[in-house]
Design a protein around this motif. Sequence first.
Motif, mmCIF file in Angstrom:
data_model
loop_
_atom_site.group_PDB
_atom_site.id
_atom_site.type_symbol
_atom_site.label_atom_id
_atom_site.label_comp_id
_atom_site.label_asym_id
_atom_site.label_seq_id
_atom_site.Cartn_x
_atom_site.Cartn_y
_atom_site.Cartn_z
ATOM 1 N N TYR A 154 -17.999 43.765 -4.898
ATOM 2 C CA TYR A 154 -18.030 42.881 -4.950
ATOM 3 C C TYR A 154 -16.689 41.955 -4.434
ATOM 4 O O TYR A 154 -15.776 42.268 -5.212
ATOM 5 N N ILE A 209 -14.476 38.924 -4.892
ATOM 6 C CA ILE A 209 -14.510 37.717 -5.924
ATOM 7 C C ILE A 209 -13.513 36.474 -5.730
ATOM 8 O O ILE A 209 -12.329 36.886 -5.266
ATOM 9 N N VAL A 218 -12.544 34.205 -13.580
ATOM 10 C CA VAL A 218 -14.098 34.556 -13.575
ATOM 11 C C VAL A 218 -14.191 34.266 -15.044
ATOM 12 O O VAL A 218 -15.267 33.945 -15.750
ATOM 13 N N ARG A 231 -20.807 30.923 -12.409
ATOM 14 C CA ARG A 231 -20.807 32.247 -11.542
ATOM 15 C C ARG A 231 -21.902 32.303 -10.775
ATOM 16 O O ARG A 231 -23.080 32.331 -11.036
ATOM 17 N N MET A 251 -23.736 34.714 -7.616
ATOM 18 C CA MET A 251 -23.441 36.006 -6.957
ATOM 19 C C MET A 251 -24.196 35.816 -5.575
ATOM 20 O O MET A 251 -25.310 35.276 -5.610
ATOM 21 N N TYR A 311 -19.090 35.752 -6.648
ATOM 22 C CA TYR A 311 -19.182 37.241 -6.390
ATOM 23 C C TYR A 311 -19.961 37.210 -4.918
ATOM 24 O O TYR A 311 -20.982 37.217 -4.931
#
Length: 100
Positions: free
Chosen positions: A31, A33, A40, A46, A48, A80
């Motif tokens: 991934y 980032i 993070v 967060r 994805m 991500y």
Amino acid sequence: MTRDPDPIGLYDPYLSAVSPKGDHGHFSGGYKIWPNGARVAQADVRLMCIGNSTSLWPDAAWSLELGKMLTTPDRIVAVYNGAGKGNTSSQEVLPLPAPL
């Protein structure tokens, strides 16, 4: 063979092959980032993001722009990006955890 520590607990060898690190500065488990790995740990949110080549950075940065828009002085966001070249819908859902 060694690999970077995986802060999200998921290493995706397929994603690592179809979306290689290239010159991206923050990469782990396949991934990309944003904005960086240190942020993070501090993130309140967060995200994805998955997708195909239309979601890859830097050419198609919708998930990057979403992360920037959601970041405020009171809310830290990390993104991500798990997009991969040529991914199909089936390949997109493979890394997702099964519902409990």
